[in-house]
Design a protein around this motif. Structure first.
Motif, PDB file in Angstrom:
ATOM      1  N   VAL A  96      -2.717  19.633  -1.644  1.00  0.00           N
ATOM      2  CA  VAL A  96      -3.005  20.515  -2.774  1.00  0.00           C
ATOM      3  C   VAL A  96      -2.342  21.872  -2.577  1.00  0.00           C
ATOM      4  CG1 VAL A  96      -4.843  21.739  -4.011  1.00  0.00           C
ATOM      5  CG2 VAL A  96      -5.165  19.346  -3.325  1.00  0.00           C
ATOM      6  N   ARG A  97      -2.306  22.329  -1.325  1.00  0.00           N
ATOM      7  CA  ARG A  97      -1.659  23.608  -1.042  1.00  0.00           C
ATOM      8  C   ARG A  97      -0.166  23.580  -1.349  1.00  0.00           C
ATOM      9  NH1 ARG A  97      -4.311  25.269   4.837  1.00  0.00           N
ATOM     10  NH2 ARG A  97      -6.376  25.902   4.032  1.00  0.00           N
ATOM     11  N   GLN A  98       0.424  22.382  -1.341  1.00  0.00           N
ATOM     12  CA  GLN A  98       1.858  22.258  -1.604  1.00  0.00           C
ATOM     13  C   GLN A  98       2.188  22.381  -3.089  1.00  0.00           C
ATOM     14  OE1 GLN A  98       3.848  18.941   0.440  1.00  0.00           O
ATOM     15  NE2 GLN A  98       2.062  18.750   1.761  1.00  0.00           N
ATOM     16  N   ILE A  99       1.174  22.364  -3.934  1.00  0.00           N
ATOM     17  CA  ILE A  99       1.427  22.471  -5.374  1.00  0.00           C
ATOM     18  C   ILE A  99       2.066  23.830  -5.676  1.00  0.00           C
ATOM     19  CG2 ILE A  99       0.361  22.614  -7.659  1.00  0.00           C
ATOM     20  CD1 ILE A  99      -1.799  20.713  -6.642  1.00  0.00           C
ATOM     21  N   PRO A 100       3.241  23.852  -6.287  1.00  0.00           N
ATOM     22  CA  PRO A 100       3.927  25.122  -6.578  1.00  0.00           C
ATOM     23  C   PRO A 100       3.333  25.777  -7.823  1.00  0.00           C
ATOM     24  CG  PRO A 100       5.251  23.279  -7.321  1.00  0.00           C
ATOM     25  CD  PRO A 100       4.040  22.686  -6.665  1.00  0.00           C
ATOM     26  N   LEU A 158      13.297  12.709  -6.815  1.00  0.00           N
ATOM     27  CA  LEU A 158      13.180  13.984  -6.118  1.00  0.00           C
ATOM     28  C   LEU A 158      11.874  14.059  -5.338  1.00  0.00           C
ATOM     29  CD1 LEU A 158      14.453  16.395  -8.936  1.00  0.00           C
ATOM     30  CD2 LEU A 158      15.754  15.389  -7.055  1.00  0.00           C
ATOM     31  N   PHE A 159      10.782  13.601  -5.962  1.00  0.00           N
ATOM     32  CA  PHE A 159       9.487  13.630  -5.304  1.00  0.00           C
ATOM     33  C   PHE A 159       9.440  12.634  -4.139  1.00  0.00           C
ATOM     34  CE2 PHE A 159       6.069  15.910  -7.864  1.00  0.00           C
ATOM     35  CZ  PHE A 159       6.970  16.789  -8.445  1.00  0.00           C
ATOM     36  N   ALA A 160      10.068  11.479  -4.336  1.00  0.00           N
ATOM     37  CA  ALA A 160      10.096  10.476  -3.263  1.00  0.00           C
ATOM     38  C   ALA A 160      10.830  11.022  -2.047  1.00  0.00           C
ATOM     39  CB  ALA A 160      10.768   9.200  -3.755  1.00  0.00           C
ATOM     40  N   THR A 161      11.897  11.774  -2.291  1.00  0.00           N
ATOM     41  CA  THR A 161      12.643  12.379  -1.185  1.00  0.00           C
ATOM     42  C   THR A 161      11.830  13.469  -0.497  1.00  0.00           C
ATOM     43  OG1 THR A 161      14.753  11.939  -2.300  1.00  0.00           O
ATOM     44  CG2 THR A 161      14.743  13.634  -0.583  1.00  0.00           C
ATOM     45  N   GLU A 162      11.195  14.322  -1.304  1.00  0.00           N
ATOM     46  CA  GLU A 162      10.464  15.455  -0.746  1.00  0.00           C
ATOM     47  C   GLU A 162       9.227  15.026   0.028  1.00  0.00           C
ATOM     48  OE1 GLU A 162       8.571  19.728  -2.227  1.00  0.00           O
ATOM     49  OE2 GLU A 162       9.698  18.459  -3.612  1.00  0.00           O
ATOM     50  N   TYR A 163       8.569  13.951  -0.423  1.00  0.00           N
ATOM     51  CA  TYR A 163       7.308  13.546   0.199  1.00  0.00           C
ATOM     52  C   TYR A 163       7.434  12.243   0.998  1.00  0.00           C
ATOM     53  CZ  TYR A 163       5.381  17.195  -2.744  1.00  0.00           C
ATOM     54  OH  TYR A 163       5.122  18.413  -3.342  1.00  0.00           O
ATOM     55  N   ASN A 164       8.642  11.931   1.423  1.00  0.00           N
ATOM     56  CA  ASN A 164       8.886  10.779   2.296  1.00  0.00           C
ATOM     57  C   ASN A 164       8.429   9.457   1.678  1.00  0.00           C
ATOM     58  OD1 ASN A 164       9.864  12.482   4.443  1.00  0.00           O
ATOM     59  ND2 ASN A 164       7.734  13.014   4.882  1.00  0.00           N
ATOM     60  N   GLY A 165       8.661   9.315   0.385  1.00  0.00           N
ATOM     61  CA  GLY A 165       8.352   8.059  -0.294  1.00  0.00           C
ATOM     62  C   GLY A 165       9.532   7.101  -0.227  1.00  0.00           C
ATOM     63  N   LYS A 178       0.823  -1.210   0.000  1.00  0.00           N
ATOM     64  CA  LYS A 178       0.000   0.000   0.000  1.00  0.00           C
ATOM     65  C   LYS A 178       0.854   1.257   0.000  1.00  0.00           C
ATOM     66  CE  LYS A 178      -3.940   2.108   2.396  1.00  0.00           C
ATOM     67  NZ  LYS A 178      -4.883   1.993   3.531  1.00  0.00           N
ATOM     68  N   SER A 179       1.965   1.209   0.728  1.00  0.00           N
ATOM     69  CA  SER A 179       2.831   2.388   0.836  1.00  0.00           C
ATOM     70  C   SER A 179       3.558   2.705  -0.475  1.00  0.00           C
ATOM     71  CB  SER A 179       3.856   2.183   1.957  1.00  0.00           C
ATOM     72  OG  SER A 179       4.659   1.042   1.685  1.00  0.00           O
ATOM     73  N   ASP A 180       3.756   1.685  -1.335  1.00  0.00           N
ATOM     74  CA  ASP A 180       4.484   1.885  -2.593  1.00  0.00           C
ATOM     75  C   ASP A 180       3.571   2.022  -3.801  1.00  0.00           C
ATOM     76  OD1 ASP A 180       6.924   1.777  -1.306  1.00  0.00           O
ATOM     77  OD2 ASP A 180       7.164  -0.384  -1.603  1.00  0.00           O
ATOM     78  N   LYS A 181       2.280   1.832  -3.614  1.00  0.00           N
ATOM     79  CA  LYS A 181       1.346   1.834  -4.745  1.00  0.00           C
ATOM     80  C   LYS A 181       1.376   3.145  -5.508  1.00  0.00           C
ATOM     81  CE  LYS A 181      -3.492   0.965  -5.941  1.00  0.00           C
ATOM     82  NZ  LYS A 181      -4.839   0.603  -5.417  1.00  0.00           N
ATOM     83  N   ARG A 182       1.340   4.264  -4.789  1.00  0.00           N
ATOM     84  CA  ARG A 182       1.348   5.576  -5.439  1.00  0.00           C
ATOM     85  C   ARG A 182       2.647   5.809  -6.209  1.00  0.00           C
ATOM     86  NH1 ARG A 182      -2.253   9.590  -3.289  1.00  0.00           N
ATOM     87  NH2 ARG A 182      -3.728   8.690  -1.814  1.00  0.00           N
ATOM     88  N   LEU A 183       3.741   5.293  -5.676  1.00  0.00           N
ATOM     89  CA  LEU A 183       5.025   5.452  -6.350  1.00  0.00           C
ATOM     90  C   LEU A 183       5.043   4.706  -7.677  1.00  0.00           C
ATOM     91  CD1 LEU A 183       7.918   6.467  -6.421  1.00  0.00           C
ATOM     92  CD2 LEU A 183       8.588   4.498  -5.045  1.00  0.00           C
ATOM     93  N   LEU A 222      -0.439  12.988  -5.981  1.00  0.00           N
ATOM     94  CA  LEU A 222      -0.213  11.543  -5.921  1.00  0.00           C
ATOM     95  C   LEU A 222       0.874  11.195  -4.908  1.00  0.00           C
ATOM     96  CD1 LEU A 222      -1.141   8.906  -7.337  1.00  0.00           C
ATOM     97  CD2 LEU A 222       0.760   9.232  -8.932  1.00  0.00           C
ATOM     98  N   MET A 223       2.040  11.817  -5.047  1.00  0.00           N
ATOM     99  CA  MET A 223       3.146  11.511  -4.152  1.00  0.00           C
ATOM    100  C   MET A 223       2.945  12.118  -2.775  1.00  0.00           C
ATOM    101  SD  MET A 223       5.231   9.521  -5.696  1.00  0.00           S
ATOM    102  CE  MET A 223       6.827   9.681  -4.902  1.00  0.00           C
ATOM    103  N   GLY A 224       2.230  13.229  -2.704  1.00  0.00           N
ATOM    104  CA  GLY A 224       1.952  13.851  -1.422  1.00  0.00           C
ATOM    105  C   GLY A 224       1.030  13.021  -0.561  1.00  0.00           C
ATOM    106  N   GLY A 225       0.404  12.013  -1.180  1.00  0.00           N
ATOM    107  CA  GLY A 225      -0.471  11.119  -0.432  1.00  0.00           C
ATOM    108  C   GLY A 225       0.270  10.363   0.646  1.00  0.00           C
ATOM    109  N   THR A 226       1.593  10.187   0.475  1.00  0.00           N
ATOM    110  CA  THR A 226       2.373   9.515   1.514  1.00  0.00           C
ATOM    111  C   THR A 226       2.450  10.365   2.774  1.00  0.00           C
ATOM    112  OG1 THR A 226       4.414  10.460   0.607  1.00  0.00           O
ATOM    113  CG2 THR A 226       3.782   8.283  -0.179  1.00  0.00           C
ATOM    114  N   ALA A 227       2.326  11.676   2.597  1.00  0.00           N
ATOM    115  CA  ALA A 227       2.359  12.567   3.752  1.00  0.00           C
ATOM    116  C   ALA A 227       1.073  12.472   4.566  1.00  0.00           C
ATOM    117  CB  ALA A 227       2.570  14.013   3.300  1.00  0.00           C
ATOM    118  N   GLN A 228      -0.017  12.019   3.895  1.00  0.00           N
ATOM    119  CA  GLN A 228      -1.287  11.902   4.596  1.00  0.00           C
ATOM    120  C   GLN A 228      -1.219  10.858   5.701  1.00  0.00           C
ATOM    121  OE1 GLN A 228      -4.486  11.388   1.764  1.00  0.00           O
ATOM    122  NE2 GLN A 228      -3.485  12.763   0.321  1.00  0.00           N
ATOM    123  N   ALA A 229      -0.353   9.864   5.505  1.00  0.00           N
ATOM    124  CA  ALA A 229      -0.218   8.817   6.512  1.00  0.00           C
ATOM    125  C   ALA A 229       0.350   9.371   7.818  1.00  0.00           C
ATOM    126  CB  ALA A 229       0.683   7.700   5.990  1.00  0.00           C
TER     127      ALA A 229
END
Length: 323
Positions: free
Chosen positions: A170-174, A287-294, A101-106, A154-161
């Motif tokens: 969504v607010r994190q979208i640059p 880069l996204f995996a690093t930023e969003y704790n993936g 489940k934790s890797d599905k989004r990746l 998608l990748m920010g979903g890991t932060a939801q956990a």
């Protein structure tokens, strides 16, 4: 399309990649130098290559006195349709892989977002020249829009956990970054020149072309340098990833081609879309995996393996689908 031409071009790109790998191993292309070259690539040569692609296509159409299949608006629709289809295929592929489940989004992210810039531009330019690069530039613009919107969600979903919400993700979208990336700016300038048929002085056009031509060798050198830091034993022992790579690089492009060939009648446009579906996992994934704790290790494995396998899958897929 003569398959020998594709193989020859892929061998050239592969040799440059190997040179980048060797330079990194010899520490002639260290981390600091690689970062500087990447900035030059992203902020200078790629935007100028975009402008040159649009300007070169404009001159070609002026010479041929034809506008077939070159409506910018229609090409953007094709680009968005491309990613819509890739999203659907990513969901199917991920369901087949049954990752944790934790890797599905990746896995979904890796499937949707291929390396259309660093690898896509050199390959398309080598095989289909200015016309293919013109289509790839528009596709890359849509990539930049989606990777910083859908990709962040998608990748920010890991932060939801860890307590984050979808609203916070969504607010994190640059949003400003979407419009201010050099590639988007270069594409916007190119579109303006193309649509308004703005002539450039020869010295300006030639300078854009000369600097833009540096993009392909620089990109392949950097890709090769990035591969030098991977530990092969750790990569090859992940069987789920190995199966994923085979499905993504060989089966997915064939399914993609089967779905689009009846709708996209223009041969070079269809073949460019096919090549883009063959692209390895984008460097942005790590880069996204690093930023969003993936899962940074899994992201790096995906980039490494798909990049190596793509050197075989590119000519093979083209040989099977385009004759």
């Amino acid at each position: 399309m003569d398959i020998s031409v594709i193989i020859t071009q892929m061998i050239k790109l592969f040799l440059i990649l190997c040179l980048g790998y060797a330079l990194a191993r010899l520490e002639l292309l260290d981390q600091h130098t690689k970062q500087k070259l990447t900035k030059i690539l992203l902020h200078v040569t790629t935007p100028l290559m975009m402008i040159d692609a649009f300007y070169g296509r404009m001159n070609m159409l002026n010479t041929q006195q034809t506008d077939t299949s070159d409506s910018v608006g229609m090409l953007f629709l094709y680009a968005f349709a491309f990613y819509f289809l890739m999203i659907l295929l990513s969901l199917i592929l991920t369901a087949l892989m049954r990752p944790s489940k934790s890797d599905k989004r990746l896995y979904i992210f890796m499937t949707i977002f291929g390396n259309v810039g660093f690898m896509g531009f050199p390959v398309v330019q080598s095989v289909y020249g200015t016309e293919g690069l013109f289509y790839a530039a528009i596709l890359n613009s849509v990539f930049n829009i989606l990777v910083y919107t859908i990709g962040v969600i998608l990748m920010g979903g890991t932060a939801q956990a860890s307590g984050g919400s979808i609203k916070e993700t969504v607010r994190q979208i640059p949003w400003k970054k979407l419009l201010l990336t050099p590639a988007v700016i270069g594409t916007a300038v190119g579109i303006l020149i193309f649509v308004c048929r703005i002539p450039l002085p020869d010295v300006i056009a030639d300078t854009c072309g000369t600097l833009g031509d540096l993009t392909s060798p620089l990109a392949m050198l950097i890709v090769g340098a990035n591969l030098s830091g991977m530990k092969y034993k750790n990569v090859l022992t992940n069987m789920r990833m190995n199966i994923y790579v085979l499905l993504r690089q060989f089966v997915l492009p064939l399914v993609f081609w089967f779905l689009i060939r009846g709708f996209v009648k223009h041969d070079v446009l269809a073949s460019t879309l096919l090549l883009m579906s063959c692209m390895p996992v984008a460097n942005t994934t790590a880069l996204f995996a690093t930023e969003y704790n993936g899962n940074e290790t899994l992201a790096s494995q995906g980039i490494f393996l798909t990049t190596l396998v793509s050197l075989i899958s590119f000519p093979l897929i083209i040989w099977i689908c385009v004759r």
